[in-house]
Scaffold this motif. Sequence first.
Motif, mmCIF file in Angstrom:
data_model
loop_
_atom_site.group_PDB
_atom_site.id
_atom_site.type_symbol
_atom_site.label_atom_id
_atom_site.label_comp_id
_atom_site.label_asym_id
_atom_site.label_seq_id
_atom_site.Cartn_x
_atom_site.Cartn_y
_atom_site.Cartn_z
ATOM 1 N N PHE A 132 0.828 -1.208 0.000
ATOM 2 C CA PHE A 132 0.000 0.000 0.000
ATOM 3 C C PHE A 132 0.861 1.256 0.000
ATOM 4 N N GLY A 133 1.933 1.249 0.809
ATOM 5 C CA GLY A 133 2.847 2.392 0.833
ATOM 6 C C GLY A 133 3.484 2.621 -0.517
ATOM 7 N N ALA A 134 3.843 1.538 -1.210
ATOM 8 C CA ALA A 134 4.455 1.653 -2.534
ATOM 9 C C ALA A 134 3.478 2.263 -3.538
ATOM 10 N N PHE A 135 2.195 1.853 -3.463
ATOM 11 C CA PHE A 135 1.173 2.430 -4.329
ATOM 12 C C PHE A 135 1.056 3.940 -4.092
ATOM 13 N N LEU A 136 1.084 4.326 -2.817
ATOM 14 C CA LEU A 136 0.983 5.755 -2.503
ATOM 15 C C LEU A 136 2.184 6.527 -3.021
ATOM 16 N N MET A 137 3.370 5.940 -2.906
ATOM 17 C CA MET A 137 4.583 6.605 -3.407
ATOM 18 C C MET A 137 4.516 6.765 -4.928
#
Length: 219
Positions: free
Chosen positions: A199-204
């Motif tokens: 999820f963090g990677a998607f946000l980045m």
Amino acid sequence: MDISQFKNPYFIGFFMAFMIGPVFFMLLKTSILKGARAAIAFDLGVISGDISFMLIAYYGSRTLLEKIKDDPRLFLVGGLILVIYGLITYLDKSNKKEIDETNVEVPKANNYFKLFINGFFLNFINIGVLAGWLGIMVVIGPSLDMDPNSIFWFFVKVIIGYALTDLAKILLAKQLKKKMTPLVIYRIKRAMGVVLIIFGAFLMLKAFIPLEEIMDNVS
């Protein structure tokens, strides 16, 4: 997994309620040894600790988020926080040994106030929980235009989802205790770490590419 679910306050509450740790074991053990009322008193303390973290995350980041709420780099910051939190959860060496639930002490008397205080401090000393709420605030706040009323009701729903999940854990304590072996807990924590990292990677990525374009490419 639909990434839009991460903006669902009830889903966030459910997810945060299953972050395995000493609070999890204390809740189960209190319910089994002292009954549902004692466990609920303890859980109210835990939830109060989470509310304190939410307030710290909101007021600690509000000024900055209001200034850069339309800046795509905000997603980079929020995503990075969640990725780091996910990596810590995934790589934590203590996961292999896991917390010995026999070492989690439950007060002998049904002192509900003491149980409440124990729940609050047991949750509040876990700085990782603050990191989680800060990451969520960085993502959710600007999407709600940093409107205090909208943010308030969003997190009220998060707490409702959290509380209902904990209530289910209290009522199913005996069954959960039997199934939550060290190996199962180890796998759950690593899976949660992976979810946070993804999820963090998607946000980045959203800092550079519109989320709709990312999801179209994934599908």
